[in-house]
Design a protein around this motif. Structure first.
Motif, PDB file in Angstrom:
ATOM      1  N   LEU A   1       0.483   9.782  -3.406  1.00  0.00           N
ATOM      2  CA  LEU A   1      -0.066   9.114  -4.587  1.00  0.00           C
ATOM      3  C   LEU A   1      -0.279  10.167  -5.672  1.00  0.00           C
ATOM      4  O   LEU A   1      -0.989  11.150  -5.469  1.00  0.00           O
ATOM      5  CB  LEU A   1      -1.392   8.421  -4.253  1.00  0.00           C
TER       6      LEU A   1
ATOM      7  N   SER B   1      -3.798   8.553  -0.973  1.00  0.00           N
ATOM      8  CA  SER B   1      -5.046   8.990  -1.590  1.00  0.00           C
ATOM      9  C   SER B   1      -4.826  10.242  -2.423  1.00  0.00           C
ATOM     10  O   SER B   1      -3.912  11.042  -2.150  1.00  0.00           O
ATOM     11  CB  SER B   1      -6.123   9.257  -0.530  1.00  0.00           C
TER      12      SER B   1
ATOM     13  N   ILE C   1      -5.318  -0.022  -4.836  1.00  0.00           N
ATOM     14  CA  ILE C   1      -5.993   1.264  -4.931  1.00  0.00           C
ATOM     15  C   ILE C   1      -7.452   1.022  -5.296  1.00  0.00           C
ATOM     16  O   ILE C   1      -7.755   0.294  -6.253  1.00  0.00           O
ATOM     17  CB  ILE C   1      -5.334   2.167  -5.994  1.00  0.00           C
TER      18      ILE C   1
ATOM     19  N   SER D   1      -5.815   3.919  -0.976  1.00  0.00           N
ATOM     20  CA  SER D   1      -5.374   2.592  -0.553  1.00  0.00           C
ATOM     21  C   SER D   1      -5.733   2.410   0.911  1.00  0.00           C
ATOM     22  O   SER D   1      -6.149   3.347   1.600  1.00  0.00           O
ATOM     23  CB  SER D   1      -3.860   2.464  -0.724  1.00  0.00           C
TER      24      SER D   1
END
Length: 308
Positions: free
Chosen positions: A30, A131, A66, A121
């Motif tokens: 991410l 993350s 998220i 998430s």
């Protein structure tokens, strides 16, 4: 996708493979960024997020949400100390992109200081969650006149009629942080809520002032238009500190005591003073009145007033 395969050293001897498709791997990374790392209290945060696979390709994360949360807060002096993250703290992925903004999933912080947010998430097909973290610095804003505007009020709640009392008010912004910048010159007015007891000239000096570097201090306000009978004290009022018509006032319960509970008179009172207060007889044989400016404002409530 097709590959050309050559045989030996002669490039003319070659063939093409069958077509095949290379699909991105599941999202495992991410990436988050912001165009506004410094914000004011309650200003919407912007966070742009991208999902990638282990090889750096964009990965479809549709169906994942998220969630943002505060994992660290470094406050600064004068901060309201509120570590909460407000607003809509969850946003969905659309393809490989997700977004928090003031118009889409608005979230915000209230206290001045540096916040570290965790963006994460749920687990992806049993694998580790997506993350990452991102930082925002909240800088104190200007005073907001339509909301609670004081951070701390140090008011002398027990006072003596006619005597000066102390008043200190610290300005604050919309998030409750100490605000050095008031944005414009503002004036605070002080009065008692019960106008039936106090007239417009309740204070000998006009009790109003403007903050300097976010703090307003007054030490010369006096409650004057009060009952003359000492037996009616103590008096209980609600002091109103206001810098606008409504919605931004502070209400402070106060108690006012008489400066003299009992007073014996060994001196006669002048005929001038006797007539001034409507008394039938004062026992004076000569006019020994003090000058009017000496008598004005004396803190005694047994008429006729005399200067001791």
């Amino acid at each position: 996708l097709q590959l050309r395969v050559e045989f030996g050293l002669d490039p003319s001897i070659n063939t093409l493979t069958s077509q095949f498709t290379v699909a991105p791997a599941p999202p495992t990374v991410l990436i988050a960024s912001t165009s506004r790392p410094e914000v004011s209290p309650k200003q919407g945060l912007r966070v742009d997020m991208t999902a990638q696979d282990a090889f750096g390709n964009l990965a479809d994360a549709t169906g994942l949400n998220i969630t943002a949360s505060v994992v660290r807060f470094d406050e600064v002096p004068g901060s309201a100390g509120d570590q909460r993250l407000y607003g809509e703290v969850e946003t969905p992925f659309e393809g490989s992109q997700a977004l928090f903004s003031s118009t889409t999933r608005n979230m915000y912080l209230a206290s001045s200081g540096t916040f570290t947010l965790l963006l994460a998430s749920a687990s992806v097909g049993g694998d580790a969650q997506l993350s990452t973290t991102i930082q925002f610095t909240v800088i104190p804003g200007r005073v907001v006149l339509t909301e609670a505007w004081y951070k701390a009020v140090d008011v002398q709640t027990t006072m003596i009629a006619w005597e000066p009392f102390d008043l200190v008010v610290d300005m604050q912004d919309a998030g409750g942080n100490f605000a050095f910048d008031t944005g414009a010159e503002i004036t605070m007015r002080v009065n008692f809520e019960s106008s039936q007891v106090l007239r417009d000239d309740v204070y000998r000096t006009d009790c109003r002032g403007s903050p300097v570097n976010g703090t307003l201090s007054k030490h010369d306000c006096r409650a004057t238009a009060l009952p003359s009978d000492a037996a009616q004290y103590p008096q209980h009022f609600v002091m109103v500190l206001s810098i606008c018509v409504e919605g931004c006032s502070v209400f402070v319960p106060v108690t006012v005591h008489a400066p003299v509970a009992q007073m014996g008179l060994d001196l006669c009172v002048s005929n001038e003073s006797c007539a001034e207060y409507g008394l039938a007889e004062c026992g004076c044989t000569s006019d020994t009145a003090s000058a009017p400016d000496q008598r004005e404002g004396e803190p005694f409530f047994n008429y006729p007033r005399v200067r001791l």
